[in-house]
Design a protein around this motif. Structure first.
Motif, PDB file in Angstrom:
ATOM      1  N   VAL A 143      29.166  38.053  43.606  1.00  0.00           N
ATOM      2  CA  VAL A 143      30.406  37.276  43.627  1.00  0.00           C
ATOM      3  C   VAL A 143      30.489  36.523  44.950  1.00  0.00           C
ATOM      4  CG1 VAL A 143      32.936  37.351  43.576  1.00  0.00           C
ATOM      5  CG2 VAL A 143      31.607  38.912  42.126  1.00  0.00           C
ATOM      6  N   ARG A 144      30.821  35.251  44.854  1.00  0.00           N
ATOM      7  CA  ARG A 144      31.026  34.430  46.051  1.00  0.00           C
ATOM      8  C   ARG A 144      32.497  34.051  46.118  1.00  0.00           C
ATOM      9  NH1 ARG A 144      27.071  31.067  45.385  1.00  0.00           N
ATOM     10  NH2 ARG A 144      25.709  32.065  46.923  1.00  0.00           N
ATOM     11  N   PHE A 145      33.145  34.407  47.207  1.00  0.00           N
ATOM     12  CA  PHE A 145      34.572  34.131  47.357  1.00  0.00           C
ATOM     13  C   PHE A 145      34.791  32.802  48.065  1.00  0.00           C
ATOM     14  CE2 PHE A 145      34.517  38.713  46.763  1.00  0.00           C
ATOM     15  CZ  PHE A 145      35.599  38.905  45.921  1.00  0.00           C
ATOM     16  N   SER A 146      35.900  32.170  47.774  1.00  0.00           N
ATOM     17  CA  SER A 146      36.309  30.964  48.476  1.00  0.00           C
ATOM     18  C   SER A 146      37.824  30.971  48.595  1.00  0.00           C
ATOM     19  CB  SER A 146      35.847  29.713  47.721  1.00  0.00           C
ATOM     20  OG  SER A 146      36.692  29.451  46.611  1.00  0.00           O
ATOM     21  N   SER A 147      38.375  30.014  49.339  1.00  0.00           N
ATOM     22  CA  SER A 147      39.822  29.923  49.479  1.00  0.00           C
ATOM     23  C   SER A 147      40.491  29.531  48.170  1.00  0.00           C
ATOM     24  CB  SER A 147      40.187  28.910  50.562  1.00  0.00           C
ATOM     25  OG  SER A 147      39.650  27.633  50.244  1.00  0.00           O
ATOM     26  N   ALA A 148      39.719  28.898  47.275  1.00  0.00           N
ATOM     27  CA  ALA A 148      40.285  28.456  45.996  1.00  0.00           C
ATOM     28  C   ALA A 148      40.230  29.541  44.937  1.00  0.00           C
ATOM     29  CB  ALA A 148      39.553  27.210  45.500  1.00  0.00           C
ATOM     30  N   ARG A 149      39.070  30.185  44.828  1.00  0.00           N
ATOM     31  CA  ARG A 149      38.873  31.182  43.773  1.00  0.00           C
ATOM     32  C   ARG A 149      37.555  31.910  44.015  1.00  0.00           C
ATOM     33  NH1 ARG A 149      37.632  26.263  41.818  1.00  0.00           N
ATOM     34  NH2 ARG A 149      39.740  25.944  40.981  1.00  0.00           N
ATOM     35  N   PRO A 150      37.343  33.066  43.391  1.00  0.00           N
ATOM     36  CA  PRO A 150      36.016  33.681  43.425  1.00  0.00           C
ATOM     37  C   PRO A 150      35.105  32.994  42.403  1.00  0.00           C
ATOM     38  CG  PRO A 150      37.767  35.298  42.987  1.00  0.00           C
ATOM     39  CD  PRO A 150      38.338  33.941  42.761  1.00  0.00           C
ATOM     40  N   TYR A 151      33.795  33.021  42.685  1.00  0.00           N
ATOM     41  CA  TYR A 151      32.791  32.526  41.742  1.00  0.00           C
ATOM     42  C   TYR A 151      31.879  33.689  41.371  1.00  0.00           C
ATOM     43  CZ  TYR A 151      34.338  27.896  43.132  1.00  0.00           C
ATOM     44  OH  TYR A 151      35.103  26.784  43.372  1.00  0.00           O
ATOM     45  N   VAL A 152      31.798  34.008  40.099  1.00  0.00           N
ATOM     46  CA  VAL A 152      30.920  35.079  39.636  1.00  0.00           C
ATOM     47  C   VAL A 152      29.543  34.466  39.401  1.00  0.00           C
ATOM     48  CG1 VAL A 152      30.518  36.823  37.871  1.00  0.00           C
ATOM     49  CG2 VAL A 152      32.851  36.315  38.616  1.00  0.00           C
ATOM     50  N   VAL A 153      28.615  34.771  40.284  1.00  0.00           N
ATOM     51  CA  VAL A 153      27.291  34.146  40.283  1.00  0.00           C
ATOM     52  C   VAL A 153      26.333  34.870  39.352  1.00  0.00           C
ATOM     53  CG1 VAL A 153      25.356  33.452  41.752  1.00  0.00           C
ATOM     54  CG2 VAL A 153      27.686  33.370  42.651  1.00  0.00           C
ATOM     55  N   ALA A 154      26.463  36.188  39.264  1.00  0.00           N
ATOM     56  CA  ALA A 154      25.564  36.968  38.403  1.00  0.00           C
ATOM     57  C   ALA A 154      26.204  38.319  38.135  1.00  0.00           C
ATOM     58  CB  ALA A 154      24.203  37.165  39.075  1.00  0.00           C
ATOM     59  N   THR A 155      25.881  38.900  36.976  1.00  0.00           N
ATOM     60  CA  THR A 155      26.390  40.230  36.650  1.00  0.00           C
ATOM     61  C   THR A 155      25.277  41.102  36.079  1.00  0.00           C
ATOM     62  OG1 THR A 155      27.064  39.616  34.390  1.00  0.00           O
ATOM     63  CG2 THR A 155      28.689  39.317  36.132  1.00  0.00           C
ATOM     64  N   ASN A 156      25.305  42.376  36.458  1.00  0.00           N
ATOM     65  CA  ASN A 156      24.446  43.398  35.851  1.00  0.00           C
ATOM     66  C   ASN A 156      22.964  43.025  35.872  1.00  0.00           C
ATOM     67  OD1 ASN A 156      24.426  46.000  34.592  1.00  0.00           O
ATOM     68  ND2 ASN A 156      23.950  45.012  32.631  1.00  0.00           N
ATOM     69  N   THR A 157      22.493  42.456  36.981  1.00  0.00           N
ATOM     70  CA  THR A 157      21.081  42.090  37.045  1.00  0.00           C
ATOM     71  C   THR A 157      20.230  43.304  37.407  1.00  0.00           C
ATOM     72  OG1 THR A 157      20.994  41.469  39.387  1.00  0.00           O
ATOM     73  CG2 THR A 157      21.794  39.801  37.823  1.00  0.00           C
ATOM     74  N   MET A 217      32.169  30.398  52.496  1.00  0.00           N
ATOM     75  CA  MET A 217      32.610  31.557  51.735  1.00  0.00           C
ATOM     76  C   MET A 217      31.499  32.592  51.691  1.00  0.00           C
ATOM     77  SD  MET A 217      32.653  29.693  48.032  1.00  0.00           S
ATOM     78  CE  MET A 217      31.339  28.559  47.597  1.00  0.00           C
ATOM     79  N   ALA A 218      31.825  33.827  51.995  1.00  0.00           N
ATOM     80  CA  ALA A 218      30.831  34.889  52.000  1.00  0.00           C
ATOM     81  C   ALA A 218      30.467  35.286  50.569  1.00  0.00           C
ATOM     82  CB  ALA A 218      31.362  36.094  52.770  1.00  0.00           C
ATOM     83  N   THR A 219      29.384  36.019  50.461  1.00  0.00           N
ATOM     84  CA  THR A 219      28.886  36.466  49.155  1.00  0.00           C
ATOM     85  C   THR A 219      28.717  37.974  49.185  1.00  0.00           C
ATOM     86  OG1 THR A 219      27.701  34.384  48.774  1.00  0.00           O
ATOM     87  CG2 THR A 219      26.991  36.295  47.494  1.00  0.00           C
ATOM     88  N   VAL A 220      29.206  38.652  48.148  1.00  0.00           N
ATOM     89  CA  VAL A 220      29.065  40.101  48.079  1.00  0.00           C
ATOM     90  C   VAL A 220      28.141  40.479  46.924  1.00  0.00           C
ATOM     91  CG1 VAL A 220      31.177  40.344  46.682  1.00  0.00           C
ATOM     92  CG2 VAL A 220      30.262  42.330  47.913  1.00  0.00           C
ATOM     93  N   LEU A 221      27.250  41.409  47.209  1.00  0.00           N
ATOM     94  CA  LEU A 221      26.428  42.039  46.177  1.00  0.00           C
ATOM     95  C   LEU A 221      27.126  43.331  45.782  1.00  0.00           C
ATOM     96  CD1 LEU A 221      22.868  41.723  47.783  1.00  0.00           C
ATOM     97  CD2 LEU A 221      24.189  40.004  46.536  1.00  0.00           C
ATOM     98  N   LEU A 222      27.535  43.420  44.539  1.00  0.00           N
ATOM     99  CA  LEU A 222      28.167  44.630  44.026  1.00  0.00           C
ATOM    100  C   LEU A 222      27.078  45.498  43.403  1.00  0.00           C
ATOM    101  CD1 LEU A 222      31.229  42.884  42.353  1.00  0.00           C
ATOM    102  CD2 LEU A 222      31.230  44.128  44.536  1.00  0.00           C
ATOM    103  N   VAL A 223      26.736  46.574  44.060  1.00  0.00           N
ATOM    104  CA  VAL A 223      25.601  47.405  43.654  1.00  0.00           C
ATOM    105  C   VAL A 223      26.123  48.746  43.150  1.00  0.00           C
ATOM    106  CG1 VAL A 223      23.419  48.455  44.373  1.00  0.00           C
ATOM    107  CG2 VAL A 223      24.201  46.316  45.446  1.00  0.00           C
ATOM    108  N   ARG A 224      25.817  49.035  41.900  1.00  0.00           N
ATOM    109  CA  ARG A 224      26.164  50.366  41.397  1.00  0.00           C
ATOM    110  C   ARG A 224      25.085  51.353  41.827  1.00  0.00           C
ATOM    111  NH1 ARG A 224      26.725  52.721  35.167  1.00  0.00           N
ATOM    112  NH2 ARG A 224      27.228  54.840  35.829  1.00  0.00           N
TER     113      ARG A 224
END
Length: 237
Positions: free
Chosen positions: A188-202, A1-8
């Motif tokens: 956020v790390r996505f998978s076939s089952a569900r997304p996993y929120v690894v960290a927020t607003n760091t 599952m790939a991982t996305v960095l959401l950067v504001r």
């Protein structure tokens, strides 16, 4: 599952002026914002990004450039219109202090799924296209680079909050509970089952641990106790 960095994007001239810039062209990072995104580029430099996707607006493009500058190897840049700011319509360029007096403001804060900006976009529509963009791009990155790939999406506060709300399985009416500061990084790390929120607003800490294999990823990540995490340095928030 790939991982996305959401950067504001970093702090902009509109942020400091107290103006709702929306999609107004010519809104750039201010001096503090430029320093913020330089620091973000350093944080992400240890992570080999496979793609940087950005909103077309200047403040996001400038933030994306800072991410690319810190990378050792060349990284593709994609301008993704679906990551752009909400169309605030008649509210665009309005002063926040004045807009807060409008009856719609309360709806935006308490029931955003029912909010549509005059002559503009609804928050529900914004969330729908942003979530679709992130999921589409994440699927593409994983197909091309494998499940350990990491990529970045550079966007705006409300857009990122809506993506995080979706990943958390929260209704859009709860997205105002999520804080996304300028130049923050959420993971956020996505998978076939569900997304996993690894960290927020760091805001600080080396993100190099994202380049290591995560033990207990996938379905094991939701076992009682939470799994063992990365094989190297633990995440720093």
């Amino acid at each position: 599952m790939a991982t996305v960095l959401l950067v504001r994007h970093g702090r902009s001239t509109a942020n400091t002026a107290g103006v709702l810039a929306g999609r107004t062209p010519g809104v750039h990072l201010d001096e503090t914002g430029r320093e913020q995104v330089r620091a973000v580029g350093e944080r992400v430099s240890a992570v080999p990004l496979r793609l940087v996707a950005t909103s077309p607006l200047e403040r996001c493009r400038e933030t994306a450039d800072a991410l690319l500058t810190g990378q050792i190897s060349a990284v593709p840049l994609t301008v993704e219109d679906r990551l752009t700011e909400c169309d605030y319509g008649a509210w665009q360029d309005g002063r926040i202090a004045e807009l807060a007096k409008e009856p719609l403001w309360r709806t935006v804060q308490e029931h955003p799924s029912h909010a549509t900006f005059p002559d503009g976009e609804s928050l529900r529509a914004m969330a729908s296209r942003a979530v679709a963009a992130v999921r589409d791009l994440d699927r593409r990155v994983e197909e091309e680079h494998g499940p350990e790939a990491v990529w970045a999406a550079v966007s705006h506060g409300d857009v990122i909050k809506s993506v995080l709300a979706d990943a958390l399985g929260a209704h859009l009416d709860q997205f105002q509970r999520i804080v996304v500061d300028p130049a923050s990084v959420s993971v956020v790390r996505f998978s076939s089952a569900r997304p996993y929120v690894v960290a927020t607003n760091t805001h600080g800490g080396d993100l190099g641990w994202l380049a290591t294999k995560v033990e207990g990823a996938g379905t094991a990540a939701s076992v009682p106790g939470g799994g063992v995490g990365p094989t190297s340095t633990s995440p720093s928030t």
